[in-house]
Design a protein around this motif. Structure first.
Motif, PDB file in Angstrom:
ATOM      1  N   VAL A 134       0.893  -1.304   0.073  1.00  0.00           N
ATOM      2  CA  VAL A 134       0.016   0.172   0.083  1.00  0.00           C
ATOM      3  C   VAL A 134       0.964   1.196   0.030  1.00  0.00           C
ATOM      4  CG1 VAL A 134      -1.715   1.452   1.204  1.00  0.00           C
ATOM      5  CG2 VAL A 134      -1.740  -1.150   1.084  1.00  0.00           C
ATOM      6  N   ILE A 135       0.596   1.974  -0.962  1.00  0.00           N
ATOM      7  CA  ILE A 135       1.199   3.273  -0.889  1.00  0.00           C
ATOM      8  C   ILE A 135       0.477   4.771  -0.895  1.00  0.00           C
ATOM      9  CG2 ILE A 135       2.663   4.942  -2.591  1.00  0.00           C
ATOM     10  CD1 ILE A 135       3.689   2.354  -3.792  1.00  0.00           C
ATOM     11  N   ASP A 136       0.834   5.468  -0.049  1.00  0.00           N
ATOM     12  CA  ASP A 136      -0.427   6.624   0.574  1.00  0.00           C
ATOM     13  C   ASP A 136      -0.178   7.388  -0.897  1.00  0.00           C
ATOM     14  OD1 ASP A 136      -0.952   5.862   2.850  1.00  0.00           O
ATOM     15  OD2 ASP A 136       0.399   7.051   3.777  1.00  0.00           O
ATOM     16  N   PRO A 137      -1.322   8.497  -0.821  1.00  0.00           N
ATOM     17  CA  PRO A 137      -1.187   9.359  -2.092  1.00  0.00           C
ATOM     18  C   PRO A 137      -0.315  10.559  -1.587  1.00  0.00           C
ATOM     19  CG  PRO A 137      -3.452   8.872  -1.093  1.00  0.00           C
ATOM     20  CD  PRO A 137      -2.428   8.088  -0.209  1.00  0.00           C
ATOM     21  N   VAL A 138       0.174  11.227  -2.510  1.00  0.00           N
ATOM     22  CA  VAL A 138       1.219  12.265  -2.207  1.00  0.00           C
ATOM     23  C   VAL A 138       0.537  13.737  -2.860  1.00  0.00           C
ATOM     24  CG1 VAL A 138       3.632  13.193  -2.999  1.00  0.00           C
ATOM     25  CG2 VAL A 138       2.999  10.742  -2.779  1.00  0.00           C
ATOM     26  N   ILE A 139       0.595  14.613  -2.007  1.00  0.00           N
ATOM     27  CA  ILE A 139       0.192  15.825  -1.939  1.00  0.00           C
ATOM     28  C   ILE A 139       1.446  16.674  -2.444  1.00  0.00           C
ATOM     29  CG2 ILE A 139      -0.976  18.007  -1.315  1.00  0.00           C
ATOM     30  CD1 ILE A 139      -2.331  15.991   0.780  1.00  0.00           C
ATOM     31  N   ASN A 140       1.476  17.088  -3.812  1.00  0.00           N
ATOM     32  CA  ASN A 140       2.617  17.699  -4.462  1.00  0.00           C
ATOM     33  C   ASN A 140       2.220  19.349  -4.243  1.00  0.00           C
ATOM     34  OD1 ASN A 140       3.530  15.300  -5.709  1.00  0.00           O
ATOM     35  ND2 ASN A 140       2.056  15.498  -7.335  1.00  0.00           N
ATOM     36  N   LEU A 141       1.198  19.816  -4.146  1.00  0.00           N
ATOM     37  CA  LEU A 141       0.857  21.109  -4.124  1.00  0.00           C
ATOM     38  C   LEU A 141      -0.559  21.321  -3.469  1.00  0.00           C
ATOM     39  CD1 LEU A 141       1.466  24.112  -4.779  1.00  0.00           C
ATOM     40  CD2 LEU A 141       0.162  23.816  -7.046  1.00  0.00           C
ATOM     41  N   PHE A 142      -0.613  22.273  -2.485  1.00  0.00           N
ATOM     42  CA  PHE A 142      -1.560  22.717  -1.691  1.00  0.00           C
ATOM     43  C   PHE A 142      -1.216  24.171  -1.169  1.00  0.00           C
ATOM     44  CE2 PHE A 142      -4.627  22.450   2.051  1.00  0.00           C
ATOM     45  CZ  PHE A 142      -5.860  22.750   1.280  1.00  0.00           C
ATOM     46  N   MET A 143      -2.026  25.291  -1.837  1.00  0.00           N
ATOM     47  CA  MET A 143      -1.624  26.541  -1.381  1.00  0.00           C
ATOM     48  C   MET A 143      -2.840  27.156  -1.671  1.00  0.00           C
ATOM     49  SD  MET A 143       0.642  27.917  -4.588  1.00  0.00           S
ATOM     50  CE  MET A 143       0.576  29.669  -3.883  1.00  0.00           C
ATOM     51  N   VAL A 144      -3.113  28.350  -0.937  1.00  0.00           N
ATOM     52  CA  VAL A 144      -3.992  29.609  -1.116  1.00  0.00           C
ATOM     53  C   VAL A 144      -3.325  30.855  -1.330  1.00  0.00           C
ATOM     54  CG1 VAL A 144      -4.028  29.869   1.333  1.00  0.00           C
ATOM     55  CG2 VAL A 144      -5.965  30.526  -0.010  1.00  0.00           C
ATOM     56  N   SER A 145      -4.020  31.458  -2.343  1.00  0.00           N
ATOM     57  CA  SER A 145      -3.303  32.862  -2.590  1.00  0.00           C
ATOM     58  C   SER A 145      -4.255  33.506  -2.991  1.00  0.00           C
ATOM     59  CB  SER A 145      -2.594  32.596  -4.081  1.00  0.00           C
ATOM     60  OG  SER A 145      -1.951  33.761  -4.314  1.00  0.00           O
ATOM     61  N   PRO A 146      -4.337  35.063  -2.327  1.00  0.00           N
ATOM     62  CA  PRO A 146      -3.511  35.299  -1.123  1.00  0.00           C
ATOM     63  C   PRO A 146      -3.723  34.611   0.034  1.00  0.00           C
ATOM     64  CG  PRO A 146      -5.195  37.100  -1.709  1.00  0.00           C
ATOM     65  CD  PRO A 146      -5.442  35.949  -2.581  1.00  0.00           C
ATOM     66  N   THR A 147      -3.115  34.994   1.146  1.00  0.00           N
ATOM     67  CA  THR A 147      -2.985  33.987   2.413  1.00  0.00           C
ATOM     68  C   THR A 147      -3.938  35.006   3.151  1.00  0.00           C
ATOM     69  OG1 THR A 147      -0.976  34.851   3.014  1.00  0.00           O
ATOM     70  CG2 THR A 147      -1.077  32.598   2.381  1.00  0.00           C
ATOM     71  N   THR A 148      -4.189  36.238   2.911  1.00  0.00           N
ATOM     72  CA  THR A 148      -5.147  37.057   3.757  1.00  0.00           C
ATOM     73  C   THR A 148      -5.728  37.937   2.788  1.00  0.00           C
ATOM     74  OG1 THR A 148      -3.304  37.210   5.392  1.00  0.00           O
ATOM     75  CG2 THR A 148      -4.967  39.231   5.574  1.00  0.00           C
ATOM     76  N   ILE A 149      -7.152  37.941   3.080  1.00  0.00           N
ATOM     77  CA  ILE A 149      -8.193  38.795   2.383  1.00  0.00           C
ATOM     78  C   ILE A 149      -9.121  39.695   3.132  1.00  0.00           C
ATOM     79  CG2 ILE A 149      -8.088  37.480   0.493  1.00  0.00           C
ATOM     80  CD1 ILE A 149     -10.797  36.257   1.471  1.00  0.00           C
ATOM     81  N   SER A 150      -9.718  40.551   2.640  1.00  0.00           N
ATOM     82  CA  SER A 150     -10.637  41.469   3.620  1.00  0.00           C
ATOM     83  C   SER A 150     -12.173  40.635   3.063  1.00  0.00           C
ATOM     84  CB  SER A 150     -10.766  42.818   3.224  1.00  0.00           C
ATOM     85  OG  SER A 150      -9.688  43.164   3.412  1.00  0.00           O
ATOM     86  N   ALA A 151     -13.160  40.824   4.159  1.00  0.00           N
ATOM     87  CA  ALA A 151     -14.584  40.275   4.037  1.00  0.00           C
ATOM     88  C   ALA A 151     -15.073  40.519   2.534  1.00  0.00           C
ATOM     89  CB  ALA A 151     -15.409  40.533   5.129  1.00  0.00           C
ATOM     90  N   GLY A 152     -15.728  39.739   1.827  1.00  0.00           N
ATOM     91  CA  GLY A 152     -16.120  39.767   0.675  1.00  0.00           C
ATOM     92  C   GLY A 152     -15.062  39.819  -0.683  1.00  0.00           C
ATOM     93  N   GLN A 153     -13.751  39.729  -0.504  1.00  0.00           N
ATOM     94  CA  GLN A 153     -12.816  39.306  -1.326  1.00  0.00           C
ATOM     95  C   GLN A 153     -12.770  37.876  -1.631  1.00  0.00           C
ATOM     96  OE1 GLN A 153      -9.372  41.478   0.083  1.00  0.00           O
ATOM     97  NE2 GLN A 153      -9.785  43.268  -1.059  1.00  0.00           N
ATOM     98  N   GLN A 154     -11.997  37.506  -2.474  1.00  0.00           N
ATOM     99  CA  GLN A 154     -12.034  36.122  -2.893  1.00  0.00           C
ATOM    100  C   GLN A 154     -10.196  35.724  -3.135  1.00  0.00           C
ATOM    101  OE1 GLN A 154     -13.315  36.032  -7.030  1.00  0.00           O
ATOM    102  NE2 GLN A 154     -15.510  35.357  -6.047  1.00  0.00           N
ATOM    103  N   ALA A 155     -10.149  34.228  -2.652  1.00  0.00           N
ATOM    104  CA  ALA A 155      -8.726  33.586  -2.844  1.00  0.00           C
ATOM    105  C   ALA A 155      -8.838  32.476  -3.470  1.00  0.00           C
ATOM    106  CB  ALA A 155      -8.291  33.489  -1.574  1.00  0.00           C
ATOM    107  N   VAL A 156      -7.695  31.982  -4.384  1.00  0.00           N
ATOM    108  CA  VAL A 156      -7.811  30.900  -5.112  1.00  0.00           C
ATOM    109  C   VAL A 156      -6.885  29.758  -4.384  1.00  0.00           C
ATOM    110  CG1 VAL A 156      -6.999  29.997  -7.315  1.00  0.00           C
ATOM    111  CG2 VAL A 156      -7.891  32.199  -7.233  1.00  0.00           C
ATOM    112  N   ILE A 157      -7.390  28.503  -4.374  1.00  0.00           N
ATOM    113  CA  ILE A 157      -6.899  27.300  -3.576  1.00  0.00           C
ATOM    114  C   ILE A 157      -6.358  26.442  -4.911  1.00  0.00           C
ATOM    115  CG2 ILE A 157      -7.111  25.336  -2.527  1.00  0.00           C
ATOM    116  CD1 ILE A 157      -9.024  26.557  -0.534  1.00  0.00           C
TER     117      ILE A 157
END
Length: 451
Positions: free
Chosen positions: A278-301
């Protein structure tokens, strides 16, 4: 001689003027002045259910918590029943204070005082409502979340002043019982919505990090084996904990509990030597940008995984497209996102990213009042106000026939101020500036009509 006599007379008249003026200036009296011609007292303090005890609901998962109020009846009667009443005998209440206590010295609510404006005419009674148990005590106070009945007492003190400038006080008490009166705890039952590990197939001595998402009321978090106790303040609703030098196979159990119940969940860690490939999955990339927003703004995962057959994003248990992609999020509060990858051979991997949300609340004026609504010419009063939310500047200016609007008082960051002498009927305007918006509230003061 005549000039000397004239000078003596002038000096005598001037001295008398000073004495009389001094007597007038000192005629205000002190709080509780026994020379006040009327008796001012609290006749009754009753709960919203017309009893002498307030039942303060500390847990309400259905409709939300609210403050508790009492109905106060006060009287103002001349001590000399045959005396002629005058509006100078009317008493204006300008503030009240509340002192909480228990006879055994136990924990109670914090004392506080508030501005209030109520006028009790001479030879009459008046009934009005006062806030007793503040919402903040129920949500953030030392007794927040109290489940079992707990009792204390409250002493209310009213502070007033009659038309002659004499100060008075009146005191009254009422009992308080705090508890979960609604018995509405269904949504407060502890729940483990997610429990995962960063890897489930390891070699002897590897580290393993557990991730979880909790809901409901949680007072205690325990990881077994190891009898590891964690403070919910630091590990709720999202949490993670790294276990060092793990020897597989082992099954970890997360246990959460509160007065409303207990929940548990397990995650198994197997040995790479006995896992049958059994081989575990590998998470190569997981990030959120930007890391800080104001209420009502959007971010990309953004994400990218390998050796995974399913991919889920929490909160929300959203299924993601394999093996990579992007999604747009717009949370209203700071959120920890957990990515959980699994494969059909039993492998599992997870990772966490935090998106910080800076909440900017809209400004509002929740209270604007004064110590008196009626004054004599030349009197001053104290204005009180409460501003909630984010704002740039606050000002108060008087609007009256004398066109005193140029006498603007900046009150940014303040909650009370003493006015200049009032010589006309005046409307005080509180203006709060927030961005390109202006919020206004008014308080009217009139000159007493002397007969």
């Amino acid at each position: 001689m005549r000039e000397k006599d004239m000078m003596k007379r002038l000096l005598t008249i001037f001295s008398l003027f000073i004495v009389v003026a001094g007597m007038v200036a000192c005629s205000g009296g002190a709080e509780g002045d026994p020379q006040v011609p009327s008796t001012f007292k609290i006749e009754s303090v009753l709960s919203e259910g017309n009893t002498n005890n307030v039942e303060a609901d500390m847990i309400n998962s259905d409709d939300g918590l609210t403050a508790d109020y009492v109905s106060v009846t006060v009287s103002n009667y001349l001590k000399n029943a045959s005396a002629t009443p005058s509006h100078f005998n009317d008493i204006t209440i300008y503030k009240y204070s509340v002192h909480f206590y228990r006879n055994d010295g136990g924990t109670v609510f914090s004392d506080f005082e508030r501005a209030v404006t109520e006028t009790v005419q001479v030879n009459s009674t008046k009934t009005f409502s006062l806030e007793l148990v503040r919402l903040d005590e129920k949500t953030h106070g030392a007794l927040a979340g109290t489940y079992s009945p707990y009792e204390m007492n409250a002493e209310i003190t009213l502070y007033g002043k009659n038309g002659s400038g004499q100060y008075v006080q009146a005191k009254g008490t009422i009992g308080i019982t705090i508890a979960n009166f609604g018995n509405d705890t269904a949504s407060l039952t502890p729940s483990i919505d997610l429990l995962s590990a960063d890897k489930t197939i390891i070699s002897d001595g590897d580290d393993v990090t557990l991730f979880w998402l909790l809901s409901g009321s949680v007072a205690e978090i325990v990881i077994q084996p190891g009898d590891i106790h964690l403070n919910p303040v630091d590990y709720y609703p999202y949490g993670s904990y790294t276990l060092h030098n793990v020897t597989p196979p082992v099954t970890y159990t997360l246990i959460v509990s509160s007065p409303f119940g207990t929940a548990s969940s397990e995650v198994s860690i197997d040995s790479a030597a006995t896992s049958g490939g059994v081989i575990d999955p590998v998470i190569n990339l997981f990030m959120v940008s930007p890391t800080t927003i104001s209420a009502g703004q959007q971010a990309v995962i953004s994400y990218d995984v390998s050796n995974a057959d399913s991919l889920t994003l929490y909160p929300g248990a959203q299924t993601l497209t394999l093996p990579s992609g992007e999604i747009t999020v717009s949370p209203t509060y700071t959120t920890d996102y957990v990515l959980l990858a699994k494969n059909n051979s039993g492998g599992m991997a997870s990772a966490t990213q935090t998106l910080t949300v800076n909440n900017v609340t809209e400004a509002s004026i929740t209270m604007f009042t004064g110590s008196r609504k009626e004054v004599e010419a030349g009197d001053v009063i104290t204005l009180y106000w409460t501003i909630e939310g984010t704002y740039d500047k606050a000002e108060i200016f008087p609007w009256n026939a004398a066109n005193d609007t140029d006498k603007i008082m900046e009150v940014t960051g303040m909650n009370s101020i003493t006015t200049p002498p009032i010589n006309n009927d005046t409307t005080f305007v509180l203006s709060v500036y927030s961005g390109n918006k202006v919020i206004n509230a008014t308080f009217e003061v009139t000159l007493a009509q002397n007969n």
